[in-house]
Scaffold this active site. Structure first.
Site, mmCIF file in Angstrom:
data_model
loop_
_atom_site.group_PDB
_atom_site.id
_atom_site.type_symbol
_atom_site.label_atom_id
_atom_site.label_comp_id
_atom_site.label_asym_id
_atom_site.label_seq_id
_atom_site.Cartn_x
_atom_site.Cartn_y
_atom_site.Cartn_z
ATOM 1 N N ASP A 30 16.822 57.112 56.975
ATOM 2 C CA ASP A 30 17.991 57.976 57.160
ATOM 3 C C ASP A 30 19.257 57.232 56.664
ATOM 4 O OD1 ASP A 30 20.096 59.458 58.105
ATOM 5 O OD2 ASP A 30 19.403 59.535 60.201
ATOM 6 N N GLU A 80 29.785 29.720 49.448
ATOM 7 C CA GLU A 80 28.425 29.300 49.775
ATOM 8 C C GLU A 80 27.481 29.788 48.676
ATOM 9 O OE1 GLU A 80 26.556 31.406 53.123
ATOM 10 O OE2 GLU A 80 28.549 32.207 53.517
ATOM 11 N N CYS A 112 30.191 31.288 55.937
ATOM 12 C CA CYS A 112 31.360 32.165 55.768
ATOM 13 C C CYS A 112 32.634 31.571 56.337
ATOM 14 C CB CYS A 112 31.097 33.506 56.449
ATOM 15 S SG CYS A 112 29.642 34.322 55.837
ATOM 16 N N SER A 202 21.536 35.870 64.387
ATOM 17 C CA SER A 202 22.849 35.665 63.761
ATOM 18 C C SER A 202 23.921 36.489 64.478
ATOM 19 C CB SER A 202 22.799 35.971 62.264
ATOM 20 O OG SER A 202 22.713 37.356 62.011
ATOM 21 N N HIS A 234 35.516 38.430 60.985
ATOM 22 C CA HIS A 234 34.607 38.255 59.851
ATOM 23 C C HIS A 234 33.692 39.482 59.838
ATOM 24 C CE1 HIS A 234 31.525 37.016 57.169
ATOM 25 N NE2 HIS A 234 30.620 36.855 58.112
ATOM 26 N N LYS A 243 31.037 45.523 67.555
ATOM 27 C CA LYS A 243 30.286 44.615 68.436
ATOM 28 C C LYS A 243 31.210 43.504 68.934
ATOM 29 C CE LYS A 243 25.852 45.151 65.954
ATOM 30 N NZ LYS A 243 25.050 45.916 66.928
ATOM 31 N N SER A 309 27.684 31.112 59.738
ATOM 32 C CA SER A 309 26.382 30.820 60.343
ATOM 33 C C SER A 309 26.059 29.343 60.266
ATOM 34 C CB SER A 309 25.292 31.603 59.616
ATOM 35 O OG SER A 309 25.332 32.938 60.019
HETATM 36 P P1 HMG Z 1 18.155 46.102 61.375
HETATM 37 O O1 HMG Z 1 17.170 45.461 62.274
HETATM 38 O O2 HMG Z 1 17.644 46.873 60.230
HETATM 39 O O3 HMG Z 1 19.113 47.050 62.146
HETATM 40 O O4 HMG Z 1 19.114 44.973 60.804
HETATM 41 P P2 HMG Z 1 18.929 47.792 63.535
HETATM 42 O O5 HMG Z 1 17.593 48.423 63.662
HETATM 43 O O6 HMG Z 1 19.420 46.874 64.618
HETATM 44 O O7 HMG Z 1 19.993 48.948 63.296
HETATM 45 C C1 HMG Z 1 21.312 48.678 63.019
HETATM 46 C C2 HMG Z 1 22.183 49.706 63.733
HETATM 47 O O8 HMG Z 1 21.968 50.989 63.122
HETATM 48 C C3 HMG Z 1 21.844 49.880 65.219
HETATM 49 O O9 HMG Z 1 23.080 50.069 65.891
HETATM 50 C C4 HMG Z 1 21.025 51.163 65.232
HETATM 51 O O10 HMG Z 1 21.103 51.856 66.476
HETATM 52 C C5 HMG Z 1 21.738 51.951 64.163
HETATM 53 P P3 HMG Z 1 23.608 48.943 66.936
HETATM 54 O O11 HMG Z 1 22.595 48.843 67.995
HETATM 55 O O12 HMG Z 1 23.682 47.662 66.135
HETATM 56 O O13 HMG Z 1 24.928 49.453 67.371
HETATM 57 N N1 HMG Z 1 20.929 53.029 63.572
HETATM 58 C C6 HMG Z 1 21.417 54.251 63.249
HETATM 59 N N2 HMG Z 1 22.642 54.775 63.382
HETATM 60 C C7 HMG Z 1 22.832 56.062 62.950
HETATM 61 N N3 HMG Z 1 21.832 56.833 62.409
HETATM 62 C C8 HMG Z 1 20.583 56.332 62.273
HETATM 63 C C9 HMG Z 1 20.326 54.996 62.711
HETATM 64 N N4 HMG Z 1 19.241 54.188 62.717
HETATM 65 C C10 HMG Z 1 19.607 52.997 63.249
HETATM 66 N N5 HMG Z 1 19.633 57.091 61.755
HETATM 67 C C11 HMG Z 1 20.928 43.437 60.611
HETATM 68 C C12 HMG Z 1 20.514 44.871 60.963
HETATM 69 C C13 HMG Z 1 22.437 43.323 60.667
HETATM 70 C C14 HMG Z 1 20.298 42.452 61.603
HETATM 71 C C15 HMG Z 1 20.429 43.129 59.164
HETATM 72 O O14 HMG Z 1 21.063 43.983 58.237
HETATM 73 C C16 HMG Z 1 20.655 41.686 58.745
HETATM 74 O O15 HMG Z 1 19.848 40.800 58.987
HETATM 75 N N6 HMG Z 1 21.829 41.420 58.045
HETATM 76 C C17 HMG Z 1 22.158 40.052 57.576
HETATM 77 C C18 HMG Z 1 22.642 39.164 58.702
HETATM 78 C C19 HMG Z 1 23.998 39.554 59.244
HETATM 79 O O16 HMG Z 1 24.749 40.257 58.595
HETATM 80 N N7 HMG Z 1 24.345 39.018 60.431
HETATM 81 C C20 HMG Z 1 25.634 39.279 61.023
HETATM 82 C C21 HMG Z 1 26.130 38.173 61.955
HETATM 83 S S1 HMG Z 1 25.995 36.551 61.208
HETATM 84 C C22 HMG Z 1 27.284 36.475 60.068
HETATM 85 O O17 HMG Z 1 28.144 37.292 60.078
HETATM 86 C C23 HMG Z 1 27.216 35.372 59.057
HETATM 87 C C24 HMG Z 1 26.878 35.808 57.646
HETATM 88 O O18 HMG Z 1 27.972 36.467 57.052
HETATM 89 C C25 HMG Z 1 26.420 34.590 56.821
HETATM 90 C C26 HMG Z 1 27.318 33.381 56.738
HETATM 91 O O19 HMG Z 1 27.984 32.975 57.664
HETATM 92 O O20 HMG Z 1 27.261 32.764 55.675
HETATM 93 C C27 HMG Z 1 25.703 36.776 57.609
#
Ligand code: HMG
Length: 395
Positions: A30, A80, A112, A202, A234, A243, A309
């Site tokens: 979706d 990075e 980051c 993360s 960030h 969040k 991270s």
């Molecule tokens: P995921 O497991 O696919 O997501 O990965 P999910 O199943 O948790 O769903 C995400 C959200 O979508 C949830 O909402 C669901 O309910 C919602 P939440 O509970 O989070 O509020 N959802 C929907 N909403 C509307 N309609 C729908 C629907 N279906 C589901 N139909 C994850 C998500 C972010 C974990 C993944 O994308 C990922 O691994 N991303 C990369 C890591 C990341 O961005 N981490 C963030 C924190 S760490 C950071 O910021 C450092 C970084 O920038 C690196 C650095 O420092 O260098 C990453």
């Protein structure tokens, strides 16, 4: 006390994007998961002749008036997505942009968080030598394995800032809340182009760091939440701001209710259309707030949370300088974002993931970028850059 902070700021993003709705279709899910659940609409995609150096040069160029050129004592490039294990990527930029030789050039890395370390170091340098200016650039390409949950958070772009005394845009306050903790939530070993990530961990570490840095910021004399009308986080994806704000709703319920979600929604506008730019993401959120706010932000305080991270977090604050609006490049940035070309999934895959064999030392890349500076290819393992506007004129 001397006021020190951001005197000028500029954004660059590649001229191509992939709609997240296209990615959702390929992933057979979706589209609202990405559009609402993650909060992303488009990811910026660089063509093969753009890298963090060319993006950084394109971001910095508009800042370089003759007066600024004469007084830059230090270039700090945070990334990075480094292009060399030894040479600072900033040195390519120093060359491309003809910066003065009486200058130090360094590269900062801590996921980051790197650009915030750069900004704080720049403020300390200006405090020591008030007549000098520092060029701080954050430039990154966020890249994960295709067909993973993280792919929807990819993006690319660069922010360049001039840090000086008596800044025209943002005074950085001296209060700082820091937090470091050794954790494997996201990392990229040397031989890998794509990051490894434990997505859920993360997010947990990001939120824990926010809690800890907020406490440390307050212990350092930082302003109460009720005095911070705006918050910039960030933003690896824009839902992360919601969040992050929920942490304040839990620990500072009254002040959080007073400032409400409108404290962060304007800062999400640019990121939603660009994606994660790692080091640049917090500063894209800041620029989004400054350039898209319908109210005059003069003299208002902003709270900023930087997270890298691995992990290092920092909470700090700043106040907007009266008349800041006249020093922004809002029209140019809106044009840059609106004039981008849409890619299909196949084209994105080729550009994002096709790699040149590292054993090949010499190759040339076709001109695809819409930007002024481009990565031309390599000669005997030496990266080549060019000013495509000059070469078109035959200079
Ligand atoms: P995921 O497991 O696919 O997501 O990965 P999910 O199943 O948790 O769903 C995400 C959200 O979508 C949830 O909402 C669901 O309910 C919602 P939440 O509970 O989070 O509020 N959802 C929907 N909403 C509307 N309609 C729908 C629907 N279906 C589901 N139909 C994850 C998500 C972010 C974990 C993944 O994308 C990922 O691994 N991303 C990369 C890591 C990341 O961005 N981490 C963030 C924190 S760490 C950071 O910021 C450092 C970084 O920038 C690196 C650095 O420092 O260098 C990453």
């Amino acid at each position: 006390m001397m006021r020190i902070g951001i005197d000028d700021i500029s954004l660059y993003v590649p001229g191509f994007f992939l709609p997240l709705a296209t990615l959702a279709k390929v992933h057979n899910i979706d589209p609202n998961k990405y559009l609402l659940g993650i909060g992303q609409e488009k990811m910026a995609v660089p063509p093969p002749d753009e890298d963090i150096v060319s993006m950084a040069a394109n971001a910095a160029k508009p800042l370089l008036t003759p007066l600024v050129m004469e007084s830059i004592s230090t270039v700090i490039l945070a990334t990075e997505s480094g292009v060399d294990q030894s040479k600072s990527a900033g040195l390519f930029i120093h060359g491309i942009l003809n910066l003065r030789a009486n200058c130090r050039v360094i590269e900062f890395k801590q996921a980051c968080y790197g650009a915030t370390a750069g900004l704080q170091m720049a403020c300390a340098l200006v405090n020591q030598r008030p007549n000098e200016r520092i060029l701080v650039i954050a430039s990154d390409i966020s890249c994960y394995q295709p067909n993973t949950d993280a792919e929807c958070t990819e993006g690319a772009g660069a922010i360049a800032m001039i840090v000086s005394q008596s800044p025209r845009i943002l005074n950085i306050h001296p209060y700082q809340g820091r937090y470091s903790f050794d954790v494997m939530d996201f990392w990229r070993p040397n031989q890998h182009k794509m990051a490894f990530v434990d997505g859920k961990l993360s997010i947990e570490m990001y939120l824990e760091s926010l809690k800890q840095t907020w406490q440390n910021y307050r212990l350092d004399g930082g302003l109460p939440l009720s005095s911070l009308r705006h918050l910039c986080f960030h933003l690896p994806f824009t839902k992360m701001a919601q969040k992050a704000f929920s942490i304040f709703e839990a620990i500072e319920p009254k002040a959080a209710k007073d400032i409400g979600p409108q404290s962060y929604t304007t800062s999400q506008i640019y990121g939603r259309d660009i994606g994660n730019c790692y080091t640049a993401s917090l500063y894209i959120a800041l620029l989004s707030l400054l350039e898209n706010s319908t109210e005059d932000l003069s003299e208002q305080n902003i709270g900023l949370f930087s997270y890298g991270s691995g992990c290092v977090g920092e909470f700090f604050s700043a106040s907007v300088v009266k008349g800041y609006n006249t020093h922004l490049r809002k029209t140019e940035h809106h044009r840059l974002l609106q004039s981008r070309h849409e890619l299909n999934y196949e084209q994105y895959l080729v550009w994002f993931y096709q790699d040149i064999d590292p054993q090949i030392g010499s190759y040339e890349l076709p001109q695809l970028t819409c930007g002024r500076y481009r990565f031309n290819g390599s000669k005997n393992h030496c990266r080549q850059y060019e000013n495509s506007q000059q070469s078109q004129k035959g200079n």
